[in-house]
Design a protein around this motif. Structure first.
Motif, PDB file in Angstrom:
ATOM      1  N   PHE A  19       0.825  -1.210   0.000  1.00 41.41           N
ATOM      2  CA  PHE A  19       0.000   0.000   0.000  1.00 41.41           C
ATOM      3  C   PHE A  19       0.856   1.256   0.000  1.00 41.41           C
ATOM      4  O   PHE A  19       0.613   2.184  -0.763  1.00 41.41           O
ATOM      5  N   TYR A  20       1.893   1.270   0.844  1.00 39.81           N
ATOM      6  CA  TYR A  20       2.705   2.475   0.941  1.00 39.81           C
ATOM      7  C   TYR A  20       3.503   2.705  -0.331  1.00 39.81           C
ATOM      8  O   TYR A  20       3.673   3.840  -0.778  1.00 39.81           O
ATOM      9  N   GLY A  21       3.995   1.609  -0.923  1.00 37.49           N
ATOM     10  CA  GLY A  21       4.715   1.750  -2.181  1.00 37.49           C
ATOM     11  C   GLY A  21       3.838   2.306  -3.282  1.00 37.49           C
ATOM     12  O   GLY A  21       4.227   3.247  -3.999  1.00 37.49           O
ATOM     13  N   PHE A  22       2.657   1.777  -3.409  1.00 33.79           N
ATOM     14  CA  PHE A  22       1.759   2.258  -4.448  1.00 33.79           C
ATOM     15  C   PHE A  22       1.167   3.626  -4.114  1.00 33.79           C
ATOM     16  O   PHE A  22       0.848   4.398  -5.014  1.00 33.79           O
ATOM     17  N   THR A  23       1.035   3.915  -2.804  1.00 33.32           N
ATOM     18  CA  THR A  23       0.587   5.250  -2.422  1.00 33.32           C
ATOM     19  C   THR A  23       1.592   6.292  -2.876  1.00 33.32           C
ATOM     20  O   THR A  23       1.219   7.367  -3.371  1.00 33.32           O
ATOM     21  N   LEU A  24       2.877   5.977  -2.732  1.00 29.15           N
ATOM     22  CA  LEU A  24       3.921   6.891  -3.193  1.00 29.15           C
ATOM     23  C   LEU A  24       3.799   7.146  -4.690  1.00 29.15           C
ATOM     24  O   LEU A  24       3.887   8.281  -5.158  1.00 29.15           O
ATOM     25  N   VAL A  25       3.587   6.079  -5.457  1.00 32.04           N
ATOM     26  CA  VAL A  25       3.482   6.229  -6.909  1.00 32.04           C
ATOM     27  C   VAL A  25       2.241   7.017  -7.294  1.00 32.04           C
ATOM     28  O   VAL A  25       2.292   7.951  -8.106  1.00 32.04           O
TER      29      VAL A  25
ATOM     30  N   ALA B 286       8.315  18.001  -6.671  1.00 25.39           N
ATOM     31  CA  ALA B 286       9.458  18.167  -5.767  1.00 25.39           C
ATOM     32  C   ALA B 286       9.097  17.724  -4.352  1.00 25.39           C
ATOM     33  O   ALA B 286       9.887  17.040  -3.676  1.00 25.39           O
ATOM     34  N   GLY B 287       7.890  18.086  -3.917  1.00 22.44           N
ATOM     35  CA  GLY B 287       7.438  17.678  -2.590  1.00 22.44           C
ATOM     36  C   GLY B 287       7.300  16.176  -2.463  1.00 22.44           C
ATOM     37  O   GLY B 287       7.686  15.576  -1.453  1.00 22.44           O
ATOM     38  N   GLU B 288       6.757  15.536  -3.507  1.00 22.85           N
ATOM     39  CA  GLU B 288       6.586  14.088  -3.469  1.00 22.85           C
ATOM     40  C   GLU B 288       7.928  13.368  -3.471  1.00 22.85           C
ATOM     41  O   GLU B 288       8.111  12.367  -2.778  1.00 22.85           O
ATOM     42  N   LEU B 289       8.885  13.857  -4.258  1.00 24.10           N
ATOM     43  CA  LEU B 289      10.211  13.239  -4.278  1.00 24.10           C
ATOM     44  C   LEU B 289      10.874  13.363  -2.906  1.00 24.10           C
ATOM     45  O   LEU B 289      11.578  12.448  -2.460  1.00 24.10           O
ATOM     46  N   GLY B 290      10.662  14.506  -2.238  1.00 22.04           N
ATOM     47  CA  GLY B 290      11.178  14.665  -0.883  1.00 22.04           C
ATOM     48  C   GLY B 290      10.577  13.656   0.077  1.00 22.04           C
ATOM     49  O   GLY B 290      11.272  13.090   0.930  1.00 22.04           O
ATOM     50  N   LYS B 291       9.287  13.398  -0.066  1.00 26.71           N
ATOM     51  CA  LYS B 291       8.630  12.420   0.807  1.00 26.71           C
ATOM     52  C   LYS B 291       9.104  11.000   0.501  1.00 26.71           C
ATOM     53  O   LYS B 291       9.242  10.181   1.420  1.00 26.71           O
ATOM     54  N   ILE B 292       9.383  10.724  -0.759  1.00 26.70           N
ATOM     55  CA  ILE B 292       9.927   9.417  -1.118  1.00 26.70           C
ATOM     56  C   ILE B 292      11.294   9.227  -0.456  1.00 26.70           C
ATOM     57  O   ILE B 292      11.611   8.149   0.071  1.00 26.70           O
ATOM     58  N   GLY B 293      12.107  10.296  -0.467  1.00 27.28           N
ATOM     59  CA  GLY B 293      13.406  10.222   0.196  1.00 27.28           C
ATOM     60  C   GLY B 293      13.264   9.986   1.690  1.00 27.28           C
ATOM     61  O   GLY B 293      13.994   9.167   2.279  1.00 27.28           O
TER      62      GLY B 293
ATOM     63  N   GLY C 240       6.881  -2.193  14.409  1.00 25.51           N
ATOM     64  CA  GLY C 240       7.443  -0.880  14.127  1.00 25.51           C
ATOM     65  C   GLY C 240       7.102  -0.402  12.731  1.00 25.51           C
ATOM     66  O   GLY C 240       6.830   0.789  12.514  1.00 25.51           O
ATOM     67  N   TRP C 241       7.101  -1.332  11.778  1.00 20.31           N
ATOM     68  CA  TRP C 241       6.767  -0.999  10.393  1.00 20.31           C
ATOM     69  C   TRP C 241       5.328  -0.512  10.284  1.00 20.31           C
ATOM     70  O   TRP C 241       5.040   0.447   9.558  1.00 20.31           O
ATOM     71  N   ILE C 242       4.430  -1.154  10.994  1.00 18.34           N
ATOM     72  CA  ILE C 242       3.013  -0.768  10.957  1.00 18.34           C
ATOM     73  C   ILE C 242       2.828   0.645  11.518  1.00 18.34           C
ATOM     74  O   ILE C 242       2.142   1.485  10.924  1.00 18.34           O
ATOM     75  N   VAL C 243       3.467   0.920  12.666  1.00 14.01           N
ATOM     76  CA  VAL C 243       3.349   2.249  13.275  1.00 14.01           C
ATOM     77  C   VAL C 243       3.980   3.305  12.372  1.00 14.01           C
ATOM     78  O   VAL C 243       3.419   4.400  12.184  1.00 14.01           O
ATOM     79  N   PHE C 244       5.150   2.993  11.804  1.00 12.25           N
ATOM     80  CA  PHE C 244       5.788   3.934  10.886  1.00 12.25           C
ATOM     81  C   PHE C 244       4.893   4.206   9.682  1.00 12.25           C
ATOM     82  O   PHE C 244       4.827   5.334   9.183  1.00 12.25           O
TER      83      PHE C 244
ATOM     84  N   ARG D  72      13.951   5.799   6.093  1.00 12.92           N
ATOM     85  CA  ARG D  72      13.423   5.150   7.296  1.00 12.92           C
ATOM     86  C   ARG D  72      13.020   3.713   7.023  1.00 12.92           C
ATOM     87  O   ARG D  72      13.179   2.839   7.883  1.00 12.92           O
ATOM     88  N   ALA D  73      12.499   3.452   5.837  1.00 11.92           N
ATOM     89  CA  ALA D  73      11.997   2.116   5.531  1.00 11.92           C
ATOM     90  C   ALA D  73      13.130   1.116   5.282  1.00 11.92           C
ATOM     91  O   ALA D  73      13.020  -0.056   5.657  1.00 11.92           O
ATOM     92  N   LEU D  74      14.210   1.555   4.655  1.00  9.62           N
ATOM     93  CA  LEU D  74      15.306   0.628   4.344  1.00  9.62           C
ATOM     94  C   LEU D  74      15.953   0.031   5.593  1.00  9.62           C
ATOM     95  O   LEU D  74      16.200  -1.183   5.644  1.00  9.62           O
ATOM     96  N   PRO D  75      16.250   0.842   6.645  1.00  8.49           N
ATOM     97  CA  PRO D  75      16.762   0.219   7.873  1.00  8.49           C
ATOM     98  C   PRO D  75      15.790  -0.792   8.474  1.00  8.49           C
ATOM     99  O   PRO D  75      16.208  -1.845   8.975  1.00  8.49           O
ATOM    100  N   LEU D  76      14.491  -0.484   8.422  1.00 11.34           N
ATOM    101  CA  LEU D  76      13.505  -1.442   8.916  1.00 11.34           C
ATOM    102  C   LEU D  76      13.516  -2.717   8.091  1.00 11.34           C
ATOM    103  O   LEU D  76      13.380  -3.828   8.624  1.00 11.34           O
ATOM    104  N   LEU D  77      13.705  -2.563   6.774  1.00  4.24           N
ATOM    105  CA  LEU D  77      13.761  -3.731   5.901  1.00  4.24           C
ATOM    106  C   LEU D  77      14.965  -4.600   6.239  1.00  4.24           C
ATOM    107  O   LEU D  77      14.866  -5.836   6.271  1.00  4.24           O
ATOM    108  N   VAL D  78      16.116  -3.976   6.493  1.00  3.40           N
ATOM    109  CA  VAL D  78      17.318  -4.726   6.859  1.00  3.40           C
ATOM    110  C   VAL D  78      17.093  -5.494   8.159  1.00  3.40           C
ATOM    111  O   VAL D  78      17.436  -6.675   8.276  1.00  3.40           O
ATOM    112  N   LEU D  79      16.507  -4.812   9.153  1.00  6.98           N
ATOM    113  CA  LEU D  79      16.232  -5.471  10.427  1.00  6.98           C
ATOM    114  C   LEU D  79      15.212  -6.592  10.262  1.00  6.98           C
ATOM    115  O   LEU D  79      15.257  -7.590  10.996  1.00  6.98           O
ATOM    116  N   PHE D  80      14.308  -6.429   9.296  1.00 10.12           N
ATOM    117  CA  PHE D  80      13.280  -7.451   9.073  1.00 10.12           C
ATOM    118  C   PHE D  80      13.889  -8.763   8.596  1.00 10.12           C
ATOM    119  O   PHE D  80      13.312  -9.838   8.769  1.00 10.12           O
TER     120      PHE D  80
END
Length: 264
Positions: free
Chosen positions: A102-108, A149-156, A181-185, A161-169
């Motif tokens: 959902f979050y990935g497609f929401t970004l797109v 520009a705003g959306e690209l900033g939000k993607i960044g 933690g992923w759900i709350v984030f 934040r998501a990549l460290p969570l993915l590594v820990l996952f």
């Protein structure tokens, strides 16, 4: 019981009551957004985001069906000491999987629909307050650059934040806690994603927006949870993006703006 203890007890009770009310109110804001976007004069700003959501969720449904079993077989712990929790872990991991998509497609979807969302937020605010944000763009062409520009900033922000969570996952055992933690984030990110439109119309930068949301942390997280639930409801999910924009505008008007916070 002395007066100080009675006062502290009453204060804590009052705080919990306010927090509960704030959470409930924030959770149902996206559903109120559904009624807001049906008001006369707003429907034409909803059409493009609505069509975008149809396409996004069609892709989501396809990918979810293709990769769900692979994901669950790969990451669901199978150790015997966790067997008694397997039903709970299956549900938890399924929610995390759905939210990640959902979050990935929401970004797109928001990357494509950002100019329309900014204009929708401006119109909703005008309906609610009688005043149009001074810095909002009436021209779609003028809105495209700042919106992207705003959306690209939000993607960044999301990626860092998501990549460290993915590594820990990827760490067995720890991924159980990371899922929570992923759900709350995810709830927090959805609040950032949609509150950007009304606050951006008033010239607030991302750090300032996040500070405002943190000042209403419980309500902001509950708002993100409500958006998530709305995205999971068949049919209504297609209107989730414009409804969330309208709801975030209501959140701005009612809780985040303040007379001193308006940048006219």
């Amino acid at each position: 019981m002395n007066h100080v203890s009675a006062y502290n007890l009453g204060y804590r009770s009052n705080y919990r009551s306010r927090a509960m009310f704030s959470a409930i109110n924030g959770f149902f804001l996206p559903f109120q957004g559904l009624t807001l976007i049906m008001r006369p004069g707003l429907r034409r700003y909803v059409l493009i985001p609505l069509l975008l959501n149809v396409m996004v969720f069609a892709g989501l449904a396809y990918l979810a069906g293709v990769y769900f079993d692979v994901f669950m077989d790969r990451w669901l712990p199978s150790q015997s000491w966790l067997e008694f929790l397997r039903w709970f872990l299956w549900l938890l991991f399924a929610v995390a999987y759905a939210l990640a998509l959902f979050y990935g497609f929401t970004l797109v979807a928001n990357l494509i629909g950002a100019p329309f969302n900014g204009m929708l937020a401006a119109r909703v605010e005008e309906k609610l307050t009688g005043e149009r944000p001074a810095e909002s763009d009436e021209s779609l062409l003028k809105a495209v650059g700042p919106a992207l520009a705003g959306e690209l900033g939000k993607i960044g922000y999301f990626a860092t934040r998501a990549l460290p969570l993915l590594v820990l996952f990827l760490i067995p055992g720890l991924n159980i806690f990371v899922t929570i933690g992923w759900i709350v984030f995810g709830f927090w990110f959805l609040a950032i994603e949609y509150a950007d439109y009304p606050m951006g119309n008033h010239g607030f930068k991302p750090k300032e927006q996040r500070a405002r949301l943190r000042s209403k942390r419980i309500k902001s997280l509950a708002f993100g949870a409500g958006v998530t639930v709305l995205m999971l409801i068949p049919v209504l999910q297609f209107a989730a993006m414009p409804a969330a924009v309208a709801a975030a505008t209501r959140l701005w008007v009612d809780d985040l703006s303040g007379d001193s916070g308006r940048r006219h």
